[in-house]
Design a protein around this motif. Structure first.
Motif, PDB file in Angstrom:
ATOM      1  N   PRO A 129      -3.487  25.905  11.057  1.00  0.00           N
ATOM      2  CA  PRO A 129      -4.380  25.017  10.311  1.00  0.00           C
ATOM      3  C   PRO A 129      -3.717  23.659  10.082  1.00  0.00           C
ATOM      4  CG  PRO A 129      -3.349  26.590   8.833  1.00  0.00           C
ATOM      5  CD  PRO A 129      -2.964  27.006  10.223  1.00  0.00           C
ATOM      6  N   PRO A 130      -4.491  22.570  10.077  1.00  0.00           N
ATOM      7  CA  PRO A 130      -3.891  21.239   9.957  1.00  0.00           C
ATOM      8  C   PRO A 130      -3.090  21.088   8.667  1.00  0.00           C
ATOM      9  CG  PRO A 130      -6.196  21.085  10.615  1.00  0.00           C
ATOM     10  CD  PRO A 130      -5.950  22.508  10.229  1.00  0.00           C
ATOM     11  N   PRO A 131      -1.851  20.571   8.765  1.00  0.00           N
ATOM     12  CA  PRO A 131      -1.061  20.350   7.563  1.00  0.00           C
ATOM     13  C   PRO A 131      -1.429  19.060   6.846  1.00  0.00           C
ATOM     14  CG  PRO A 131       0.186  19.693   9.498  1.00  0.00           C
ATOM     15  CD  PRO A 131      -1.118  20.247   9.998  1.00  0.00           C
ATOM     16  N   PHE A 132      -2.341  18.292   7.446  1.00  0.00           N
ATOM     17  CA  PHE A 132      -2.708  16.991   6.887  1.00  0.00           C
ATOM     18  C   PHE A 132      -4.194  16.967   6.549  1.00  0.00           C
ATOM     19  CE2 PHE A 132       0.476  16.161  10.349  1.00  0.00           C
ATOM     20  CZ  PHE A 132       1.568  16.095   9.502  1.00  0.00           C
ATOM     21  N   PRO A 133      -4.587  16.120   5.602  1.00  0.00           N
ATOM     22  CA  PRO A 133      -5.994  16.054   5.214  1.00  0.00           C
ATOM     23  C   PRO A 133      -6.831  15.294   6.235  1.00  0.00           C
ATOM     24  CG  PRO A 133      -4.753  14.396   4.026  1.00  0.00           C
ATOM     25  CD  PRO A 133      -3.738  15.203   4.802  1.00  0.00           C
ATOM     26  N   VAL A 134      -8.135  15.483   6.173  1.00  0.00           N
ATOM     27  CA  VAL A 134      -9.055  14.647   6.936  1.00  0.00           C
ATOM     28  C   VAL A 134      -9.053  13.258   6.299  1.00  0.00           C
ATOM     29  CG1 VAL A 134     -11.467  14.297   7.590  1.00  0.00           C
ATOM     30  CG2 VAL A 134     -10.482  16.594   7.634  1.00  0.00           C
ATOM     31  N   VAL A 135      -8.851  12.236   7.115  1.00  0.00           N
ATOM     32  CA  VAL A 135      -8.767  10.868   6.606  1.00  0.00           C
ATOM     33  C   VAL A 135     -10.157  10.397   6.176  1.00  0.00           C
ATOM     34  CG1 VAL A 135      -8.276   8.467   7.219  1.00  0.00           C
ATOM     35  CG2 VAL A 135      -6.747  10.301   7.981  1.00  0.00           C
ATOM     36  N   ASP A 136     -10.234   9.848   4.970  1.00  0.00           N
ATOM     37  CA  ASP A 136     -11.476   9.282   4.442  1.00  0.00           C
ATOM     38  C   ASP A 136     -11.290   7.769   4.292  1.00  0.00           C
ATOM     39  OD1 ASP A 136     -13.764   8.521   3.143  1.00  0.00           O
ATOM     40  OD2 ASP A 136     -13.342   9.603   1.286  1.00  0.00           O
ATOM     41  N   PRO A 137     -11.888   6.948   5.157  1.00  0.00           N
ATOM     42  CA  PRO A 137     -11.713   5.499   5.054  1.00  0.00           C
ATOM     43  C   PRO A 137     -12.221   4.896   3.754  1.00  0.00           C
ATOM     44  CG  PRO A 137     -12.613   6.094   7.207  1.00  0.00           C
ATOM     45  CD  PRO A 137     -12.693   7.323   6.345  1.00  0.00           C
ATOM     46  N   PHE A 138     -12.999   5.662   3.002  1.00  0.00           N
ATOM     47  CA  PHE A 138     -13.570   5.140   1.762  1.00  0.00           C
ATOM     48  C   PHE A 138     -12.808   5.609   0.520  1.00  0.00           C
ATOM     49  CE2 PHE A 138     -16.850   5.225   4.964  1.00  0.00           C
ATOM     50  CZ  PHE A 138     -17.415   3.963   4.850  1.00  0.00           C
ATOM     51  N   GLU A 139     -11.732   6.331   0.717  1.00  0.00           N
ATOM     52  CA  GLU A 139     -10.985   6.871  -0.415  1.00  0.00           C
ATOM     53  C   GLU A 139     -10.535   5.756  -1.357  1.00  0.00           C
ATOM     54  OE1 GLU A 139      -7.108   9.734  -1.312  1.00  0.00           O
ATOM     55  OE2 GLU A 139      -7.570   9.088   0.738  1.00  0.00           O
ATOM     56  N   GLY A 140     -10.890   5.868  -2.612  1.00  0.00           N
ATOM     57  CA  GLY A 140     -10.457   4.923  -3.638  1.00  0.00           C
ATOM     58  C   GLY A 140     -11.184   3.603  -3.655  1.00  0.00           C
ATOM     59  N   LEU A 141     -12.115   3.365  -2.739  1.00  0.00           N
ATOM     60  CA  LEU A 141     -12.758   2.049  -2.658  1.00  0.00           C
ATOM     61  C   LEU A 141     -13.613   1.747  -3.892  1.00  0.00           C
ATOM     62  CD1 LEU A 141     -14.069   1.171   0.928  1.00  0.00           C
ATOM     63  CD2 LEU A 141     -12.729  -0.251  -0.627  1.00  0.00           C
ATOM     64  N   ILE A 142     -14.476   2.660  -4.250  1.00  0.00           N
ATOM     65  CA  ILE A 142     -15.360   2.404  -5.396  1.00  0.00           C
ATOM     66  C   ILE A 142     -14.541   2.230  -6.671  1.00  0.00           C
ATOM     67  CG2 ILE A 142     -17.100   3.442  -6.902  1.00  0.00           C
ATOM     68  CD1 ILE A 142     -18.248   2.244  -4.361  1.00  0.00           C
ATOM     69  N   GLU A 143     -13.482   3.026  -6.826  1.00  0.00           N
ATOM     70  CA  GLU A 143     -12.629   2.886  -8.010  1.00  0.00           C
ATOM     71  C   GLU A 143     -11.989   1.499  -8.050  1.00  0.00           C
ATOM     72  OE1 GLU A 143     -13.007   7.216  -7.039  1.00  0.00           O
ATOM     73  OE2 GLU A 143     -12.638   5.371  -5.898  1.00  0.00           O
ATOM     74  N   SER A 144     -11.555   0.998  -6.892  1.00  0.00           N
ATOM     75  CA  SER A 144     -10.954  -0.341  -6.846  1.00  0.00           C
ATOM     76  C   SER A 144     -11.973  -1.418  -7.183  1.00  0.00           C
ATOM     77  CB  SER A 144     -10.368  -0.605  -5.448  1.00  0.00           C
ATOM     78  OG  SER A 144      -9.312   0.278  -5.167  1.00  0.00           O
ATOM     79  N   ILE A 145     -13.181  -1.257  -6.669  1.00  0.00           N
ATOM     80  CA  ILE A 145     -14.229  -2.241  -6.951  1.00  0.00           C
ATOM     81  C   ILE A 145     -14.620  -2.207  -8.424  1.00  0.00           C
ATOM     82  CG2 ILE A 145     -16.637  -2.840  -6.483  1.00  0.00           C
ATOM     83  CD1 ILE A 145     -16.117  -1.741  -3.599  1.00  0.00           C
ATOM     84  N   ASP A 146     -14.796  -1.006  -8.971  1.00  0.00           N
ATOM     85  CA  ASP A 146     -15.169  -0.883 -10.383  1.00  0.00           C
ATOM     86  C   ASP A 146     -14.117  -1.481 -11.304  1.00  0.00           C
ATOM     87  OD1 ASP A 146     -17.524   0.340  -9.710  1.00  0.00           O
ATOM     88  OD2 ASP A 146     -16.841   2.381 -10.148  1.00  0.00           O
ATOM     89  N   GLY A 147     -12.843  -1.369 -10.900  1.00  0.00           N
ATOM     90  CA  GLY A 147     -11.769  -1.889 -11.739  1.00  0.00           C
ATOM     91  C   GLY A 147     -11.466  -3.355 -11.519  1.00  0.00           C
ATOM     92  N   GLY A 148     -12.211  -3.998 -10.625  1.00  0.00           N
ATOM     93  CA  GLY A 148     -11.907  -5.392 -10.266  1.00  0.00           C
ATOM     94  C   GLY A 148     -12.517  -6.399 -11.205  1.00  0.00           C
ATOM     95  N   ALA A 149     -11.996  -6.464 -12.427  1.00  0.00           N
ATOM     96  CA  ALA A 149     -12.568  -7.340 -13.446  1.00  0.00           C
ATOM     97  C   ALA A 149     -12.449  -8.824 -13.097  1.00  0.00           C
ATOM     98  CB  ALA A 149     -11.891  -7.077 -14.794  1.00  0.00           C
ATOM     99  N   ALA A 150     -11.668  -9.169 -12.082  1.00  0.00           N
ATOM    100  CA  ALA A 150     -11.544 -10.577 -11.685  1.00  0.00           C
ATOM    101  C   ALA A 150     -12.825 -11.097 -11.043  1.00  0.00           C
ATOM    102  CB  ALA A 150     -10.368 -10.752 -10.724  1.00  0.00           C
ATOM    103  N   LEU A 151     -13.715 -10.200 -10.639  1.00  0.00           N
ATOM    104  CA  LEU A 151     -15.001 -10.592 -10.067  1.00  0.00           C
ATOM    105  C   LEU A 151     -16.117 -10.318 -11.070  1.00  0.00           C
ATOM    106  CD1 LEU A 151     -14.950  -9.247  -6.382  1.00  0.00           C
ATOM    107  CD2 LEU A 151     -14.887 -11.640  -7.123  1.00  0.00           C
TER     108      LEU A 151
END
Length: 302
Positions: A129-151
């Motif tokens: 079985p794969p020792p690595f996770p399936v890569v998610d290109p969207f991982e953490g994106l919404i959290e970064s956008i929500d926390g972006g108070a500079a915008l």
């Protein structure tokens, strides 16, 4: 968690975390020199050791870095090596520290050298079985956008809508794409070549996982199509070294290119809380993504 560890987490000072981790690991704490302050804070230590202080809560990612280094080395890929005689990662509070063998003097890979390394990586059999996770290109994106108070909120709402649109497009593309072991953040700076000679070495293993090869190929291709950082000859050398596959001819290219550019924007958005220059750069990148600025774009490095 000890009172000392708790205070270190609250202080947010990665050097304090490093000093405590070094004492736990039995390493000398003198002469720690900052190399890079990014998602991981990287220090050069005495005795040919490089330390990477991860962000809070990234213990599993740090453990996967060590696992990826050892697995890739066993397959014959030249890769940055974890120090063997230390139990890794060393955790201080919620921040992991990993310890690596310092590389000799080196340079970034050429496009052709990057193409060769990615070709070899993608040709590996996917372990089961794969020792690595399936890569998610969207991982953490919404959290970064929500926390972006500079915008302002309307700009962040636009970025959320773009993320949702791109996720829908990506999920429609991926069922037909073969899966392989990918680096997850493949660019010329994450493959380095010893100046004294030797094979190119793969670095920064935070995002190693299972996914489509296109996610590894898109970063350099975007440098060519959207930023004009590569000549036609350099890009063709990359394509030829990889085996002849030109990402720009694939119907899904623009979707992956925009996802990568959105991630680069979200990364700088995280720095905009404490940096006027980063806040200005985020607004510039947002204007590019909205189509208000024509390509080729010019984005400042952070």
């Amino acid at each position: 968690m000890s009172d000392v560890d708790t205070n270190l987490v609250l202080s947010g000072d990665p050097r304090d975390v490093l000093m405590t981790a070094a004492r736990k690991a039995g390493l000398p704490t003198a002469e720690a020199t900052l190399i890079r302050d990014g998602a991981n804070v990287i220090y050069e230590m005495a005795g040919g050791v490089v330390a990477r202080v991860g962000p809070p809560g990234s213990q599993l990612v740090a453990a996967r870095q060590i696992q990826a280094s050892r697995w890739l080395a066993d397959t014959g890929i030249a890769v940055v090596r974890a120090v063997d005689d230390i139990d890794q990662p060393t955790v201080v509070g919620t921040r992991p520290v990993t310890w690596w063998v310092q590389l000799p003097d080196h340079r970034h890979a050429t496009p052709a050298e990057l193409g060769v390394v990615l070709g070899r990586l993608h040709a590996l059999d996917v372990p089961g079985p794969p020792p690595f996770p399936v890569v998610d290109p969207f991982e953490g994106l919404i959290e970064s956008i929500d926390g972006g108070a500079a915008l302002p909120e309307d700009d962040r709402a636009w970025l959320r809508d773009l993320t949702k649109q791109l996720r829908t497009e990506y999920l429609a593309l991926t069922p037909g794409l073969p899966r392989c072991v990918i680096h997850g953040d493949a660019w010329q700076g994450n493959v380095v070549v010893p100046k004294a000679g030797g094979a190119p070495v793969l670095l920064d293993l935070d995002h190693v996982g299972i996914g489509p090869r296109e996610w590894d190929l898109v970063s350099l291709t975007v440098d060519y199509t959207d930023f004009a950082r590569l000549t036609d000859a350099d890009y063709q050398a990359f394509v030829d070294a990889y085996g002849g596959y030109d990402m720009t001819t694939w119907s899904g290219y623009r979707t992956l290119a925009t996802i990568r550019e959105l991630r680069w924007t979200a990364f700088v958005l995280g720095k905009a809380k404490t940096s006027t220059e980063a806040a200005q750069q985020v607004r510039h990148r947002l204007a590019c993504l909205r189509g208000e600025i024509e390509r080729p774009w010019s984005w400042a490095a952070f």
